[in-house]
Each structure stands twice: as structure tokens, then as C-alpha cells.
Motif scaffolding. Sequence first.
Motif, short mmCIF file in Angstrom:
data_model
loop_
_atom_site.label_atom_id
_atom_site.label_comp_id
_atom_site.label_asym_id
_atom_site.label_seq_id
_atom_site.Cartn_x
_atom_site.Cartn_y
_atom_site.Cartn_z
N SER A 79 45.01 7.78 -17.16
CA SER A 79 46.04 7.76 -18.19
C SER A 79 46.68 6.39 -18.33
O SER A 79 46.65 5.56 -17.42
N PHE A 80 47.29 6.20 -19.46
CA PHE A 80 48.01 4.96 -19.72
C PHE A 80 49.24 4.86 -18.82
O PHE A 80 49.65 3.76 -18.46
N SER A 81 49.80 5.99 -18.40
CA SER A 81 50.97 5.94 -17.52
C SER A 81 50.59 5.33 -16.16
O SER A 81 51.38 4.63 -15.54
N SER A 82 49.35 5.56 -15.69
CA SER A 82 48.93 4.93 -14.43
C SER A 82 48.78 3.42 -14.61
O SER A 82 49.06 2.65 -13.69
N ILE A 83 48.37 2.99 -15.78
CA ILE A 83 48.30 1.55 -16.08
C ILE A 83 49.70 0.95 -16.10
O ILE A 83 49.94 -0.13 -15.55
N ARG A 84 50.64 1.65 -16.72
CA ARG A 84 52.03 1.16 -16.76
C ARG A 84 52.62 1.07 -15.36
O ARG A 84 53.32 0.11 -15.04
N LYS A 85 52.36 2.06 -14.51
CA LYS A 85 52.85 2.01 -13.13
C LYS A 85 52.27 0.80 -12.40
O LYS A 85 52.97 0.11 -11.67
N GLY A 86 50.99 0.56 -12.58
CA GLY A 86 50.35 -0.59 -11.96
C GLY A 86 50.93 -1.90 -12.45
O GLY A 86 51.17 -2.82 -11.66
N MET A 87 51.17 -1.99 -13.75
CA MET A 87 51.78 -3.21 -14.30
C MET A 87 53.17 -3.42 -13.70
O MET A 87 53.55 -4.56 -13.39
N SER A 88 53.92 -2.34 -13.53
CA SER A 88 55.26 -2.45 -12.93
C SER A 88 55.18 -3.01 -11.52
O SER A 88 55.95 -3.90 -11.15
N CYS A 89 54.25 -2.49 -10.73
CA CYS A 89 54.10 -2.97 -9.35
C CYS A 89 53.68 -4.43 -9.31
O CYS A 89 54.21 -5.21 -8.52
N PHE A 90 52.76 -4.80 -10.16
CA PHE A 90 52.34 -6.19 -10.21
C PHE A 90 53.51 -7.09 -10.62
O PHE A 90 53.77 -8.11 -10.00
N ALA A 91 54.23 -6.72 -11.67
CA ALA A 91 55.32 -7.55 -12.19
C ALA A 91 56.45 -7.71 -11.19
O ALA A 91 57.07 -8.76 -11.09
N GLN A 92 56.73 -6.65 -10.42
CA GLN A 92 57.89 -6.67 -9.52
C GLN A 92 57.57 -7.15 -8.12
O GLN A 92 58.45 -7.63 -7.42
#
Length: 164
Positions: A79-92
Motif C-alpha cells: 500500500s501507499f501508506s507503507s511507502i509514506r511510513k518509510g518516507m517518514s522514517c527516512f526523513a526523520q
Amino acid sequence: VAVVHTKSPFYKAYELTEELTKVAKKASGDNRVGSWLHFLILTGGFSGSYETIRKTQYELPNKRTLKGGPYRVDPDEKSFSSIRKGMSCFAQKWPRNKLKELRDVLRRGESAQEYFMQEISARNLILPENANTLWKEDGSTPYYDMLELLDFYPEALLKPCDTK
């Protein structure tokens, strides 16, 4: 969704978007279950069909692919929500230079990838969802899509990273 350079011909971008839509519809199956999203980010010029672009820019010689989509909008593994979670972890949690290095390392051979994995482990950097490998069993990686989107996705929409 097609993100292209502003000087790209509109009709070519439109045709590419039509192809991406067809790929997303095909992924939804015959029952058209759920909503699906597929995207392609091209920062330079492009020519040819989506399949040509995918083969020349996203498929690697070792039968691996950098493109993970299409993604389901509903919450599930792909899902796209798993991509968003991954982006959050990378960004933070990751320094910007390591994100750029990861993007490059994904295109390199196994020895460079193993070295990179050892380096991030030594730096206590964790891949999203505590994964211990860059690649899924099917030969795809979600990380390239995350890294591409990170440059375009509004930071205000990223939620706090949960590394449990």
C-alpha cells in the motif's frame, strides 16, 4: 501520476499518465477492488512508452527492479501508506547524504550493497519496518520509490516514524 520536467511536451506526459493508469487498473484485477496509484518521476527528458522507460531506467541486469508500484491506496502490504511510513522514517532518522547514497547503491552490485548495509548498521541506521535486506523476494525494492517521492512529498504530511 507522472512527474516530468516542465519543458517536456504535454502530450507525451499525458500519454505516459494514461499508461500508468492502465498499469494501476491492471493491478486492481478484474474485480477492480480498491483504489490503486502508480507514479513515475522523470527529472530529465524521456522518450518511449512506460514499458521502455521501466526497462531502461528501472530494471537491473540481475532481474531486480527499482520500481515497486503500483500501490494500493487502502492499507495492506503493498500500500501507499507503507511507502509514506518509510518516507517518514527516512526523513526523520537518516542523514540526507545517506539517502542519496542508498539511491545510488540500489543500482550497484551486491558487494556495494552488502558494504552499505554494514555501514548503516554500524551507524545504527535502520531501514523502514526494520528490514534487514534491500530487496524483497520478488526482486523489487520499496526504497527507491520512497527516495524518489521524498523530494516531492510535502514534509507536513509525513507522520512521526514508528520504528517498533
